[in-house]
Design a protein around this motif. Structure first.
Motif, mmCIF file in Angstrom:
data_model
loop_
_atom_site.group_PDB
_atom_site.id
_atom_site.type_symbol
_atom_site.label_atom_id
_atom_site.label_comp_id
_atom_site.label_asym_id
_atom_site.label_seq_id
_atom_site.Cartn_x
_atom_site.Cartn_y
_atom_site.Cartn_z
ATOM 1 N N LEU A 2 0.840 -1.207 0.000
ATOM 2 C CA LEU A 2 0.000 0.000 0.000
ATOM 3 C C LEU A 2 0.871 1.251 0.000
ATOM 4 O O LEU A 2 0.576 2.240 -0.668
ATOM 5 C CB LEU A 2 -0.931 0.013 1.209
ATOM 6 N N LEU A 3 1.961 1.183 0.765
ATOM 7 C CA LEU A 3 2.857 2.341 0.859
ATOM 8 C C LEU A 3 3.454 2.669 -0.512
ATOM 9 O O LEU A 3 3.592 3.828 -0.897
ATOM 10 C CB LEU A 3 3.977 2.041 1.862
ATOM 11 N N LEU A 4 3.782 1.624 -1.291
ATOM 12 C CA LEU A 4 4.333 1.855 -2.625
ATOM 13 C C LEU A 4 3.238 2.109 -3.656
ATOM 14 O O LEU A 4 3.454 2.801 -4.652
ATOM 15 C CB LEU A 4 5.164 0.647 -3.070
ATOM 16 N N GLY A 5 2.053 1.530 -3.413
ATOM 17 C CA GLY A 5 1.006 1.566 -4.438
ATOM 18 C C GLY A 5 0.145 2.805 -4.406
ATOM 19 O O GLY A 5 -0.218 3.334 -5.459
ATOM 20 N N THR A 6 -0.189 3.312 -3.203
ATOM 21 C CA THR A 6 -1.113 4.452 -3.154
ATOM 22 C C THR A 6 -0.540 5.721 -3.796
ATOM 23 O O THR A 6 -1.310 6.474 -4.394
ATOM 24 C CB THR A 6 -1.583 4.742 -1.711
ATOM 25 N N PRO A 7 0.780 5.977 -3.709
ATOM 26 C CA PRO A 7 1.280 7.148 -4.448
ATOM 27 C C PRO A 7 1.056 7.013 -5.953
ATOM 28 O O PRO A 7 0.787 8.007 -6.634
ATOM 29 C CB PRO A 7 2.777 7.172 -4.133
ATOM 30 N N VAL A 8 1.147 5.771 -6.459
ATOM 31 C CA VAL A 8 0.901 5.562 -7.893
ATOM 32 C C VAL A 8 -0.542 5.917 -8.217
ATOM 33 O O VAL A 8 -0.826 6.557 -9.234
ATOM 34 C CB VAL A 8 1.200 4.097 -8.291
ATOM 35 N N LEU A 9 -1.458 5.528 -7.318
ATOM 36 C CA LEU A 9 -2.867 5.860 -7.543
ATOM 37 C C LEU A 9 -3.058 7.370 -7.617
ATOM 38 O O LEU A 9 -3.785 7.886 -8.461
ATOM 39 C CB LEU A 9 -3.740 5.286 -6.427
ATOM 40 N N SER A 10 -2.383 8.100 -6.705
ATOM 41 C CA SER A 10 -2.502 9.562 -6.708
ATOM 42 C C SER A 10 -1.941 10.148 -7.996
ATOM 43 O O SER A 10 -2.549 11.036 -8.606
ATOM 44 C CB SER A 10 -1.739 10.162 -5.519
ATOM 45 N N LEU A 11 -0.777 9.654 -8.413
ATOM 46 C CA LEU A 11 -0.123 10.198 -9.598
ATOM 47 C C LEU A 11 -0.943 9.930 -10.857
ATOM 48 O O LEU A 11 -1.080 10.799 -11.723
ATOM 49 C CB LEU A 11 1.274 9.594 -9.753
ATOM 50 N N LEU B 44 -1.944 -9.490 -5.458
ATOM 51 C CA LEU B 44 -1.174 -10.708 -5.738
ATOM 52 C C LEU B 44 -0.036 -10.867 -4.742
ATOM 53 O O LEU B 44 0.251 -11.974 -4.297
ATOM 54 C CB LEU B 44 -0.594 -10.645 -7.157
ATOM 55 N N ALA B 45 0.609 -9.744 -4.413
ATOM 56 C CA ALA B 45 1.743 -9.801 -3.496
ATOM 57 C C ALA B 45 1.311 -10.414 -2.172
ATOM 58 O O ALA B 45 1.971 -11.323 -1.646
ATOM 59 C CB ALA B 45 2.316 -8.401 -3.281
ATOM 60 N N LEU C 213 7.674 -6.443 -4.502
ATOM 61 C CA LEU C 213 8.048 -5.087 -4.118
ATOM 62 C C LEU C 213 8.774 -4.401 -5.268
ATOM 63 O O LEU C 213 8.579 -3.213 -5.520
ATOM 64 C CB LEU C 213 8.943 -5.100 -2.876
ATOM 65 N N ALA C 214 9.610 -5.176 -5.972
ATOM 66 C CA ALA C 214 10.346 -4.596 -7.101
ATOM 67 C C ALA C 214 9.375 -4.124 -8.177
ATOM 68 O O ALA C 214 9.535 -3.038 -8.741
ATOM 69 C CB ALA C 214 11.327 -5.614 -7.675
ATOM 70 N N ILE C 215 8.342 -4.942 -8.436
ATOM 71 C CA ILE C 215 7.354 -4.552 -9.452
ATOM 72 C C ILE C 215 6.651 -3.267 -9.031
ATOM 73 O O ILE C 215 6.485 -2.316 -9.812
ATOM 74 C CB ILE C 215 6.324 -5.678 -9.662
ATOM 75 N N GLU C 216 6.235 -3.238 -7.760
ATOM 76 C CA GLU C 216 5.518 -2.044 -7.279
ATOM 77 C C GLU C 216 6.423 -0.812 -7.300
ATOM 78 O O GLU C 216 5.990 0.284 -7.647
ATOM 79 C CB GLU C 216 5.000 -2.288 -5.856
ATOM 80 N N ALA C 217 7.672 -1.015 -6.888
ATOM 81 C CA ALA C 217 8.600 0.124 -6.883
ATOM 82 C C ALA C 217 8.844 0.619 -8.301
ATOM 83 O O ALA C 217 8.951 1.831 -8.545
ATOM 84 C CB ALA C 217 9.920 -0.284 -6.227
ATOM 85 N N ALA C 218 8.915 -0.337 -9.257
ATOM 86 C CA ALA C 218 9.108 0.057 -10.652
ATOM 87 C C ALA C 218 7.921 0.874 -11.137
ATOM 88 O O ALA C 218 8.069 1.893 -11.822
ATOM 89 C CB ALA C 218 9.297 -1.184 -11.516
#
Lengths: 231, 216
Positions: free
Chosen positions: A144-153, A189-190, A204-209
């Motif tokens: 969530l920590l890595l994913g929610t910023p992507v949602l915002s962006l 999935l994670a 985590l690597a996928i999410e960070a990417a």
């Protein structure tokens, strides 16, 4: 003052914009609390609607949390440029001598700090309520920590495209949600796969990417969309 | 001013903005065509015209907020689209919507504008607000101020910005008599310092060396 054409640096302008948006959010507590409350309400409806049995809940917990987070972020999205568009601040932002990329990035970061971060922080509590297996708390929190910023962006692109429209209605969700599906898949999935013994690092690597790609590309798209919207 | 950028042959050394054969249509209606004008340092250019003749549109085209036009726009003799960064560094735009956030106080609004444009001290912020007649309102939310006072918050930006070119869209509409006099004084002073002003208004401007552009 024509003689002294001193200008602020882009870093100063970035910080000024970040501060301003956080200040506005602080002064408009409704906008800040609404997405958070929405997240709590949606997540708590599932045990009521489906079944309070821990076995069934634990299966869907990760998905429920991710979908609630996605919807909460969508709810908060409209605040991002709407007020600025209506009062003319957006034009000031577009006509500043600094790269619009950084100005948009500052707004997106402020928006995530206000609407995304609280959801991430409270997610372990909701996960406990939904009987998520204990070992998965950390995984869920990190994704969530890595994913929610992507949602915002990504959401920012949709809002930037639609901010000039009179009646937006569903169109924001139609634009934003499909873009967010990969993040949703990777996140859920994670959690599921690590329960079955898969390594966390790959996910985590996928999410960070995804986060890095969104950080570099999404503000560019938002900036271009904003220029079209004020046209 | 000590700027020595290269000029093309057709524009004189002082020209900030030159427009050639500007053409714009909206909803199949030609707003203006073959429009030519130039703006030098020290000049105030008033864009005049009845309602719906494209005053605001022209101002937004010049500022790069509206791309729906044909023709040539030059900034200091160079095509504007290729020199946006230097142009925006010298531009201060106050639109019909003045860019004042209603939740923030005048002080906080100005602090942000200063953060985008040029750094100023806290005393300068207070002084600018006092100069536009908002002493005592520094800490009130702008939403609780009248339209004229919000306009004055925007005008305080004129006092703080390092910009050479001011582009003002109908800045007189909500101002009272003293506000009008104040703004006219600011425009004249700015032109006197070697700045330039683009302003759309119906108001009969009392400014020396006024140039008028009539849009039908």
């Amino acid at each position: 003052m024509v003689e002294t054409a001193a200008q602020t640096s882009t870093a100063q302008a970035f910080l000024a914009t970040l501060k301003r948006d956080l200040l506005i959010a602080y002064k408009r507590k409704n906008d800040m609390v609404n997405p958070f409350m929405f997240f709590l309400i949606v997540a708590t409806l599932f045990p009521i609607g489906i079944s309070p049995e821990p076995e069934r809940l634990s299966e869907i917990a990760a998905g429920v949390l991710w979908i609630s987070a996605l919807l909460a972020s969508l709810l908060a999205m409209d605040n991002l440029y709407r007020a600025d568009y209506e009062d003319g601040s957006l034009e000031q932002l577009l006509l500043s001598p600094h790269p619009l990329y950084f100005m948009v990035l500052a707004k997106n970061i402020a928006h995530w700090l206000v609407s995304g971060l609280p959801v991430v922080l409270v997610s372990p509590l909701i996960a406990y309520m939904l009987s998520l297996p204990e070992g998965s708390f950390g995984v869920l929190f990190l994704t969530l920590l890595l994913g929610t910023p992507v949602l915002s962006l990504l959401g920012s692109i949709g809002v930037a495209l639609t901010v000039g429209l009179g009646s937006r209605g569903l169109i924001l969700a139609m634009i934003t949600l499909p873009m967010c599906v990969p993040v949703l898949i990777a996140g859920t999935l994670a959690v599921e796969q690590t329960q079955n013994g898969a390594s966390l690092m790959g996910f985590l690597a996928i999410e960070a990417a995804m986060l890095l790609a969104a950080l570099t590309l999404a503000p560019l798209a938002s900036a271009a969309a904003l220029r079209i919207s004020v046209n | 001013m000590h700027q020595d950028s290269v000029k093309t042959s057709q524009s004189s050394a002082d020209d900030l903005i030159t427009a050639q054969q500007l053409f714009c249509e909206r909803d199949d209606r030609v707003l203006f065509s073959n429009l030519e004008f130039s703006l030098r340092r020290g000049q105030v250019l008033q864009i005049k015209g009845s309602n719906g003749t494209g005053k605001t549109t022209l101002l937004r085209i010049i500022c790069g907020l509206n791309q729906g036009y044909e023709g040539e726009l030059n900034w200091q003799g160079e095509p504007m689209a290729e020199h946006l960064e230097s142009f925006y560094g010298e531009l201060l735009y106050i639109g019909h919507r003045v860019g004042v956030n209603k939740v923030l106080t005048p002080l906080e609004n100005l602090r942000w504008s200063a953060g985008l444009q040029g750094p100023v001290s806290e005393e300068q912020l207070y002084q600018a607000l006092a100069d536009v007649g908002l002493r005592g309102f520094e800490e009130s939310a702008c939403g609780s101020l009248s339209a004229g006072q919000q306009q004055r918050v925007a005008l305080a930006r004129l006092l703080l910005s390092p910009a050479t070119l001011w582009a003002l869209d109908e800045p007189f509409t909500t101002l009272d008599v003293s506000g009008v006099a104040l703004l006219e004084k600011l425009l004249a002073e700015h032109a006197g310092r070697g700045g330039a002003v683009l302003v759309t208004t119906h108001h009969a401007l009392q400014v020396p060396d006024l140039k008028v552009l009539n849009l039908g």
